[in-house]
Scaffold this motif. Structure first.
Motif, PDB file in Angstrom:
ATOM      1  N   ALA A 223       0.842  -1.201   0.000  1.00 55.99           N
ATOM      2  CA  ALA A 223       0.000   0.000   0.000  1.00 55.99           C
ATOM      3  C   ALA A 223       0.881   1.256   0.000  1.00 55.99           C
ATOM      4  O   ALA A 223       0.645   2.201  -0.772  1.00 55.99           O
ATOM      5  N   ALA A 224       1.923   1.261   0.833  1.00 50.89           N
ATOM      6  CA  ALA A 224       2.826   2.424   0.899  1.00 50.89           C
ATOM      7  C   ALA A 224       3.565   2.607  -0.424  1.00 50.89           C
ATOM      8  O   ALA A 224       3.767   3.735  -0.895  1.00 50.89           O
ATOM      9  N   PHE A 225       3.958   1.475  -1.050  1.00 50.71           N
ATOM     10  CA  PHE A 225       4.641   1.488  -2.345  1.00 50.71           C
ATOM     11  C   PHE A 225       3.722   2.114  -3.402  1.00 50.71           C
ATOM     12  O   PHE A 225       4.134   2.977  -4.182  1.00 50.71           O
ATOM     13  N   ASN A 226       2.462   1.701  -3.401  1.00 51.38           N
ATOM     14  CA  ASN A 226       1.483   2.208  -4.364  1.00 51.38           C
ATOM     15  C   ASN A 226       1.251   3.715  -4.136  1.00 51.38           C
ATOM     16  O   ASN A 226       1.317   4.519  -5.061  1.00 51.38           O
ATOM     17  N   LEU A 227       1.034   4.086  -2.880  1.00 50.06           N
ATOM     18  CA  LEU A 227       0.766   5.494  -2.549  1.00 50.06           C
ATOM     19  C   LEU A 227       1.981   6.388  -2.796  1.00 50.06           C
ATOM     20  O   LEU A 227       1.848   7.610  -2.949  1.00 50.06           O
ATOM     21  N   ASN A 228       3.168   5.765  -2.853  1.00 51.67           N
ATOM     22  CA  ASN A 228       4.387   6.556  -3.039  1.00 51.67           C
ATOM     23  C   ASN A 228       4.365   7.357  -4.339  1.00 51.67           C
ATOM     24  O   ASN A 228       4.996   8.414  -4.441  1.00 51.67           O
TER      25      ASN A 228
END
Ligand code: AVI
Length: 331
Positions: A223-228
């Motif tokens: 999720a953090a990777f995507n939101l990055n």
């Protein structure tokens, strides 16, 4: 392509013009966020932070592709090296080269000089990796290239290699559409001589019960990777995205045989982006499609090679047959 030579006799570092790269990011954001179905190219995940997050994904218990490919490379490195035959190794999307190290060790153990030519979109990771490899391998000569190779595999011609093994590992080909994959392979094959080889690491089709958690992990790293990517738009293009207003979504598209990642707007909102001079409107639950990860059957892999005039000569699998390392030669 401008070339910056660093004074180290075992290292050459080729750099792309960052201005051009920057313009492309703004243009792609402007285009993708005004499309009827909003989307962003997945290559923009990989700034320094995104590359580090991807490394964390690879260590997650749910994300099997990394470990499955690692198992193949660590088990069969000597066999693969024997099949390749000490050719200069060009690697598209080399990243931190953690898995490739097994193959590089097989080259090193041969006790003869060898050439490694990593190509990556993240300059920082490429640089750090090259420095580390130079320390670890006394026989290696590195020619690193910072390039957005996906739309132009021909960048590797700048290495001017007589004979080569071209590797594309990590199932990164899975992030291209099936048409893009076919084209990428055809264009790469067109640069290969009769003794060159192409080594492809690709994730195989399997149950969504295994696939989905791999792209929606319990710790929220994916999720953090995507939101990055929104974080990056804020930082580099003056975007005003509130990251809490979007959520990570992963689904399996059965018809296409791919995982899709999206960022879903939690509410109706309008987001200004200064550098692209736009204000992007979102409905509640509207998504930005940020990545597809295509999964292949063995027949589809063989066919992909066939379309590029490459013959599938060797295959290596992990124990569970989750992942495939395929070696092609010109037919
Ligand atoms: C780099 N690529 C092969 C990864 C994949 O599995 O498609 C990127 C990734 N996206 C979410 N997790 C990993």
């Amino acid at each position: 392509m401008p070339t910056e030579a660093i004074p180290n006799e075992r290292l050459q570092f080729h750099c792309m013009d960052l201005q051009v790269h920057q313009h492309t990011f703004a243009q792609d954001v402007a285009d993708g966020l005004t499309a009827p179905r909003k989307w962003l190219p997945p290559k923009y995940f990989y700034d320094e932070r995104g590359s580090r997050l991807y490394e964390r994904i690879c260590a997650l218990p749910e994300y099997y592709p990394y470990r499955a490919e690692l198992e193949i490379l660590s088990t069969y490195a000597a066999e693969i090296h024997e099949e390749i035959g000490h050719l200069a190794l060009v690697e598209f999307g080399s990243g931190s080269a953690t898995k490739t190290r097994h193959l590089l060790s097989a080259y090193e153990w041969a006790g003869r000089p060898f050439r490694y030519c990593p190509v990556d979109i993240s300059q920082e990771v490429l640089w750090d990796t090259a420095q580390r490899l130079l320390q670890e391998y006394s026989h290696v000569e590195i020619r690193a290239m910072h390039a957005d190779f996906a739309g132009q595999p021909e960048v590797i011609q700048a290495f001017q290699l007589e004979k080569k093994a071209v590797a594309f590992l990590g199932s990164s080909l899975g992030n291209f559409t099936r048409e893009e994959s076919a084209e990428f392979l055809q264009r790469t094959a067109a640069m290969m001589g009769p003794e060159d080889v192409f080594l492809l690491g690709i994730d195989l089709k399997k149950s969504p019960a295994i696939l989905l958690p791999a792209y929606d992990d319990a710790q929220g790293v994916t999720a953090a990777f995507n939101l990055n990517v929104l974080h990056r738009i804020n930082r580099e293009l003056g975007g005003r995205f509130h990251l809490q207003s979007f959520e990570h979504l992963a689904l399996y598209n059965n018809e296409q045989g791919c995982i899709e990642m999206h960022l879903r707007s939690r509410q109706v909102q309008r987001v200004p982006i200064v550098k692209t001079e736009q204000v992007v409107s979102f409905d509640k639950d509207e998504t930005i499609h940020t990545e597809s990860s295509y999964k292949y059957s063995l027949d589809e892999v063989r066919d992909l090679g066939y379309q590029a005039d490459l013959g599938l000569r060797r295959t290596w699998f992990d124990d569970r047959r989750y992942f495939l390392l395929a070696l092609f030669r010109p037919r």
